[in-house]
Design a protein around this motif. Structure first.
Motif, PDB file in Angstrom:
ATOM      1  N   GLY A  47      41.817  -1.924 106.387  1.00  0.00           N
ATOM      2  CA  GLY A  47      43.057  -2.470 105.871  1.00  0.00           C
ATOM      3  C   GLY A  47      44.097  -2.443 106.967  1.00  0.00           C
ATOM      4  N   GLU A  48      45.183  -1.723 106.723  1.00  0.00           N
ATOM      5  CA  GLU A  48      46.241  -1.582 107.725  1.00  0.00           C
ATOM      6  C   GLU A  48      46.107  -0.301 108.543  1.00  0.00           C
ATOM      7  OE1 GLU A  48      48.417  -4.013 108.354  1.00  0.00           O
ATOM      8  OE2 GLU A  48      47.288  -5.120 106.840  1.00  0.00           O
ATOM      9  N   SER A  49      45.127   0.504 108.245  1.00  0.00           N
ATOM     10  CA  SER A  49      44.949   1.769 108.953  1.00  0.00           C
ATOM     11  C   SER A  49      43.969   1.611 110.103  1.00  0.00           C
ATOM     12  CB  SER A  49      44.429   2.844 107.989  1.00  0.00           C
ATOM     13  OG  SER A  49      45.355   3.078 106.952  1.00  0.00           O
ATOM     14  N   LEU A  94      40.582   4.689 103.072  1.00  0.00           N
ATOM     15  CA  LEU A  94      40.731   3.921 101.837  1.00  0.00           C
ATOM     16  C   LEU A  94      41.437   4.737 100.765  1.00  0.00           C
ATOM     17  CD1 LEU A  94      37.160   2.333 101.648  1.00  0.00           C
ATOM     18  CD2 LEU A  94      39.290   1.110 102.124  1.00  0.00           C
ATOM     19  N   LEU A  95      41.036   5.981 100.625  1.00  0.00           N
ATOM     20  CA  LEU A  95      41.593   6.821  99.574  1.00  0.00           C
ATOM     21  C   LEU A  95      43.040   7.201  99.848  1.00  0.00           C
ATOM     22  CD1 LEU A  95      38.448   9.039  98.985  1.00  0.00           C
ATOM     23  CD2 LEU A  95      39.415   7.401  97.357  1.00  0.00           C
ATOM     24  N   HIS A  96      43.368   7.452 101.113  1.00  0.00           N
ATOM     25  CA  HIS A  96      44.763   7.785 101.422  1.00  0.00           C
ATOM     26  C   HIS A  96      45.666   6.575 101.259  1.00  0.00           C
ATOM     27  CE1 HIS A  96      44.616  11.989 102.530  1.00  0.00           C
ATOM     28  NE2 HIS A  96      43.474  11.769 103.138  1.00  0.00           N
ATOM     29  N   ALA A  97      45.144   5.394 101.531  1.00  0.00           N
ATOM     30  CA  ALA A  97      45.932   4.188 101.257  1.00  0.00           C
ATOM     31  C   ALA A  97      46.159   4.032  99.758  1.00  0.00           C
ATOM     32  CB  ALA A  97      45.214   2.963 101.824  1.00  0.00           C
ATOM     33  N   ASN A 147      46.227  18.040 100.236  1.00  0.00           N
ATOM     34  CA  ASN A 147      46.906  18.184  98.951  1.00  0.00           C
ATOM     35  C   ASN A 147      47.045  16.835  98.249  1.00  0.00           C
ATOM     36  OD1 ASN A 147      49.844  18.146  97.484  1.00  0.00           O
ATOM     37  ND2 ASN A 147      48.778  20.087  97.157  1.00  0.00           N
ATOM     38  N   VAL A 148      47.353  15.806  99.001  1.00  0.00           N
ATOM     39  CA  VAL A 148      47.453  14.465  98.420  1.00  0.00           C
ATOM     40  C   VAL A 148      46.110  14.037  97.840  1.00  0.00           C
ATOM     41  CG1 VAL A 148      47.733  12.023  99.011  1.00  0.00           C
ATOM     42  CG2 VAL A 148      49.415  13.700  99.790  1.00  0.00           C
ATOM     43  N   MET A 149      45.032  14.329  98.586  1.00  0.00           N
ATOM     44  CA  MET A 149      43.709  13.975  98.099  1.00  0.00           C
ATOM     45  C   MET A 149      43.366  14.747  96.821  1.00  0.00           C
ATOM     46  SD  MET A 149      42.494  11.559  99.764  1.00  0.00           S
ATOM     47  CE  MET A 149      40.955  11.644  98.883  1.00  0.00           C
ATOM     48  N   GLU A 150      43.751  16.009  96.756  1.00  0.00           N
ATOM     49  CA  GLU A 150      43.512  16.798  95.547  1.00  0.00           C
ATOM     50  C   GLU A 150      44.237  16.181  94.351  1.00  0.00           C
ATOM     51  OE1 GLU A 150      44.783  20.724  96.450  1.00  0.00           O
ATOM     52  OE2 GLU A 150      43.168  21.114  97.893  1.00  0.00           O
ATOM     53  N   GLN A 151      45.456  15.745  94.574  1.00  0.00           N
ATOM     54  CA  GLN A 151      46.217  15.124  93.488  1.00  0.00           C
ATOM     55  C   GLN A 151      45.591  13.804  93.055  1.00  0.00           C
ATOM     56  OE1 GLN A 151      50.632  15.226  93.655  1.00  0.00           O
ATOM     57  NE2 GLN A 151      50.366  16.225  95.651  1.00  0.00           N
ATOM     58  N   LEU A 152      45.164  12.999  94.034  1.00  0.00           N
ATOM     59  CA  LEU A 152      44.523  11.730  93.707  1.00  0.00           C
ATOM     60  C   LEU A 152      43.234  11.976  92.919  1.00  0.00           C
ATOM     61  CD1 LEU A 152      44.220   8.652  93.945  1.00  0.00           C
ATOM     62  CD2 LEU A 152      43.046   9.030  96.132  1.00  0.00           C
TER      63      LEU A 152
END
Length: 345
Positions: A47-49, A94-97, A147-152
């Motif tokens: 994508g953009e990453s 992909l997941l962080h986007a 932490n963001v991944m855990e929340q997602l």
């Protein structure tokens, strides 16, 4: 060792407990997860990453150290790992986007709690104090991403409880999950032999075991012979092991039991810890528990499986909908018959 504990040989790696290795691991992990803003050759665009060559190499070296710890890998194994590492980096991008699209922000309090744990653990370490300022930015960045991944993950897997109809269907489709396995009631005589003992000692134990089996079949009292000869903990109970589930005994013992009818006595069986003679007292067939008796377990398993399916579906959608450009020019070729998929494009 009690015979109920099935022998297993497991490779154990030395724990990385030193502060030096802890710091190195933190730095390596952070390098793999830094923001894609480095002026380095592009390895993949998701994508953009951007995934840089340096990020890929750091991730590959870390994975290779773990997977190929015990020897020199084949080219086929390296080729497969190359693609697995790249796929993992692509999926992370992909997941962080996706997390950004959902406006998921790091939980600052949770991140600082982890950092406080490092400070407490190494409060008396001069090395930690000397390196903390250099390590902390990358470590904090990694913890924020984790932490963001855990929340997602929690958001995606947070599926509603099943309706009665859904629960009934899940139960009907997964009856094996709610079936109590076969149980066997056995008695045991174990003639203990050290695994490293000479062949003559093992041969002697096998001869003694055969003689005991013959005496038992001729009517000798099992409990009496167990008291006299067995080195297992069950000897004090006359060799009585009670009811045991399938899978709790070594394979050779289970194979011998499978050939017995209730009241039957096995031949002498060679096991890792010695020579055994087993009598089958009784056998309980597998039993399917009614839904009413396992309702809570069925609900928990449904939610778990539905959450995993939701996660898999999200990742498949992101792979399908996001353009990915990869540089695989440095990869070794895959073996022609592996059937393993290339990284998602």
């Amino acid at each position: 060792m009690n015979i109920e504990q099935q022998p297993a040989v497991t490779a154990r790696r030395t724990a990385h407990t030193s502060l030096r290795l802890a710091l190195a691991a933190a730095c390596m992990a952070a390098a793999c997860h830094m923001a894609y803003a480095q002026n380095a050759p592009v390895f993949a665009k998701v994508g953009e990453s951007v995934i840089t060559s340096e990020q890929y190499e750091a991730a590959f070296q870390q994975a290779a150290r773990g997977k190929f710890y015990h020897g020199n890998p084949s080219e086929a194994a390296i080729a497969q790992l190359q693609r697995e590492v790249l796929q993992k980096l692509v999926d992370e991008a992909l997941l962080h986007a996706e997390a950004q699209r959902r406006a998921i922000a790091p939980d600052a309090a949770a991140v600082q709690k982890v950092i406080a744990g490092y400070d407490e653990r190494y409060k008396d370490s001069a090395q930690w104090k000397a390196n903390r300022g250099k390590v902390l930015p990358d470590l904090e960045a990694k913890l924020e991403r984790d932490n963001v991944m855990e929340q997602l993950t929690a958001q995606v897997k947070n599926v509603p409880a099943p309706t009665p109809e859904q629960l009934q269907k899940y139960y009907d489709d997964h009856k094996d999950k709610f079936t109590s396995p076969e149980q066997v009631h056995i008695r045991l005589i174990l003639l203990k032999v050290d695994p490293s003992a000479p062949k003559a000692q093992w041969d002697g134990a096998k001869e003694e075991g055969a003689a005991i089996a013959k005496r038992l079949r001729a009517g000798a009292d099992f409990a009496e012979l167990a008291h006299l000869h067995s080195g297992d903990d069950s000897a004090k109970r006359g060799g009585d092991m009670g009811y045991i589930h399938r899978g709790m005994l070594p394979e050779a013992a289970e194979k011998a039991i499978d050939a017995l009818q209730p009241g039957g006595t096995s031949d002498a069986i060679v096991l890792l810890e010695g020579v055994a003679v087993i009598r089958l007292e009784a056998r309980k067939q597998p039993v399917l528990n009614p839904l009413a008796a396992v309702r809570q377990r069925a609900q928990d398993l449904y939610v778990r499986d539905a959450g995993e399916q939701a996660w898999t579906a999200l990742l498949a959608k992101l792979r399908r909908d996001t353009p990915v450009q990869l540089d695989e020019s440095r990869f070794l070729p895959l073996a022609a018959n592996t059937g393993d998929p290339a990284p998602a494009r």
